[in-house]
Design an enzyme around this catalytic site. Structure first.
Site, PDB file in Angstrom:
ATOM      1  N   HIS A 178       0.814  -1.215   0.000  1.00 52.80           N
ATOM      2  CA  HIS A 178       0.000   0.000   0.000  1.00 52.80           C
ATOM      3  C   HIS A 178       0.848   1.267   0.000  1.00 52.80           C
ATOM      4  CE1 HIS A 178       0.532  -0.398   4.375  1.00 52.80           C
ATOM      5  NE2 HIS A 178       0.389   0.895   4.398  1.00 52.80           N
ATOM      6  N   HIS A 240       8.023  -2.286   2.114  1.00 51.41           N
ATOM      7  CA  HIS A 240       7.744  -0.854   1.937  1.00 51.41           C
ATOM      8  C   HIS A 240       9.013  -0.018   1.721  1.00 51.41           C
ATOM      9  CE1 HIS A 240       3.862  -2.085   3.214  1.00 51.41           C
ATOM     10  NE2 HIS A 240       4.138  -2.150   4.494  1.00 51.41           N
TER      11      HIS A 240
END
Ligand code: NAP
Length: 489
Positions: A178, A240
């Site tokens: 995300h 990430h």
């Protein structure tokens, strides 16, 4: 500025794990916001699936509650809520069972885009892929969305890739990170490749070092069991932070095209040098005794394993071994229970080769700061003359830009990362999703680092909750004559 809506045809989205935390907090509210934005056409279907037996009406009532809890009240239009609920259906399915699949097949409309969001424990991804295939539910235009964690090391990631590949082609598999859906993260590519200003300076000749910080104030309470098997390296760095590093370090792709972008990111991961153990600091947060504030447990109590060696903090110096970056270190740090919740990338440029000023005053390097949260935006620190009659003294000032202020009223129309990524799945755009080889390359770099700690029996250093992390992390920078940016909101 209202964000541009790219129309899509009616589609079916099946959310496995529709009653879970992620679906409730992110996926369903995000879909509702996209519906209000006019991006989910009439005739589409959003089908929840989980083991819990309930009627569709009961699930719709849950979705209504989710909207009330997680969507900005300004978007609570009764007509819109009813319109959205009319798209919702539910089917009780056990990912490992045999019942419910025929009902699911009856709910999806042949000949359109079918997206299957696997918002369940990773151990069920293979079962879902296998059953969707066996029951002939996934048509030609099927896509599966796979949540993190994608494996816990190279061997498990390879095995998962192989299992998914038995039933789906790579172009149908959307491995979600995300962070890549965040507006500022995508802006990294726009800033780099749509402006002539930065790219000529974007290399070791002009950039002294790069800092990537992802700091959280929360601990692991409530997720202790999961987190203790993971730690900051697996939970944040392998995915990430690695993705952020890739977007900063990659070469310009020949086109903004999924495989062109991912090819360049992959080259960065493969160019990463193994990390010297001296260039890594691991930490574990301590508890707060409660004098003058509420007592809070330390990591070992949150994780419930009094002997745990899992890190809740990591700082490391990383080198990208290629022509562009030779000699420019990337410093990464991430941790829980730190001073403030903030994520940013800071690019510190080198000194000008020669100063023409006798009295440089408070001279500092140029720094480009890209803020991912809070207050997404960019800030370029430049030197100017200190105002006033005091002669040619220099002072550093920020050229500051907040995306919310620059692009819209209050940023309310900027979609959240999950919304953007789900709509990319529907459009069939994989640019912001990790490819299988990228994930494997990231684990191939991460595995020996973790294996080294395990072989040496390394213990993370304790650090105070609410601090900037362990002392040794400061030393990691100090011994290179540099310092971390302050962690603050
Ligand atoms: P969760 O709250 O535990 O929810 C799990 C969901 O899966 C529930 O809806 C559960 O419903 C369903 N489920 C469990 N076993 C099942 C089975 N055998 N067949 C079908 N459905 C089953 O988990 P979560 O936090 O939402 O996380 C879901 C996934 O997202 C995980 O892979 C997690 O690592 C990932 N993720 C979560 C977050 C987050 O913020 N929560 C962030 C990043 C990634 P029933 O019990 O009714 O079956």
């Amino acid at each position: 500025m209202v964000s541009r809506v790219i129309p899509v045809d009616p589609f079916d989205l099946v959310i496995f794990g529709a009653t879970g935390d992620l679906a409730r907090r992110k996926i369903l509210p995000g879909l509702y916001r996209r519906f209000v934005a006019g991006q989910i056409p009439e005739g589409s279907a959003i089908i929840g699936a989980a083991r819990t037996q309930m009627e569709a009406a009961a699930f719709r009532a849950q979705v209504r509650d989710v909207i009330a809890e997680f969507v900005d009240p300004a978007k609570h239009h009764p007509d819109q809520i009813e319109g959205f609920l009319a798209l919702i259906d539910y089917v009780a399915i056990d990912a490992r069972g045999t019942t419910g699949w025929a009902s699911l097949k009856a709910l999806v409309t042949p000949g359109r885009v079918h997206a299957f969001y696997f918002s369940v424990a990773p151990g069920l991804f293979g079962d879902l892929a296998e059953r969707l295939h066996a029951h002939d539910i996934a048509g030609d235009q099927a896509r599966i969305v796979v949540e993190k964690p994608f494996g816990r090391d190279l061997a498990t990631a390879r095995a998962l890739n192989a299992t998914l590949a038995e039933h789906f082609d790579e172009h149908q598999i959307y491995r979600i990170d995300h962070y890549l859906g965040k507006e500022t993260v995508q802006n990294l590519m726009a800033v780099r490749f749509a402006n002539i200003l930065f790219e000529p300076l974007w290399n070791a000749q002009y950039i002294d070092h790069v800092q990537i910080t992802v700091a959280e104030t929360v601990g692991v309470a409530g997720r202790g069991a999961y987190y203790d098997r993971s730690g900051a390296m697996r939970d944040m760095v392998q995915n990430h932070m690695m993705q952020l590093l890739c977007l900063i370090a990659m070469e310009p792709p020949y086109h903004f095209d999924p495989d062109a972008v991912r090819d360049e990111k992959l080259k960065v991961i493969r160019a990463l040098d193994p990390v010297d153990p001296q260039d890594i600091v691991r930490g574990q947060y301590l508890g707060v005794s409660g004098k003058g504030c509420a007592p809070q447990p330390g990591y070992l109590a949150d994780a419930e394993n009094p002997g745990s060696r899992t890190e809740s903090y990591i700082a490391m110096k990383v080198h990208v071994a290629n022509w562009r970056w030779k000699g420019t270190p990337f410093y990464l740090r991430t941790g829980k229970r730190l001073r403030a919740r903030t994520s940013e990338i800071a690019i510190t440029f080198k000194e000008p080769p020669h100063s023409i000023f006798d009295d440089a005053g408070d001279w500092r390097e140029n720094v480009l700061v890209i803020r991912l949260q809070p207050n997404e935006g960019m800030n370029l620190k430049v030197m100017i003359k200190e105002p006033g009659p005091g002669g040619m003294r220099l002072v550093q000032v920020p050229l500051d830009m907040s995306f919310a202020e620059a692009l819209g009223d209050d940023g309310a129309d900027i979609p959240d990362a999950y919304e953007r990524l789900i709509m990319d799945v529907i459009r069939g755009n994989q640019t912001l999703f990790m490819r299988g080889d990228e994930v494997e390359a990231a684990w191939a770099w991460t595995d020996p680092i973790i294996a080294g700690w395990e072989a040496r029996g390394d213990r993370p250093q304790p650090y105070d909750a609410g601090s900037s992390g362990p002392e040794d992390a400061l030393m990691l920078m100090h011994r290179d004559g540099r310092r971390w940016r302050e962690i603050r909101e």
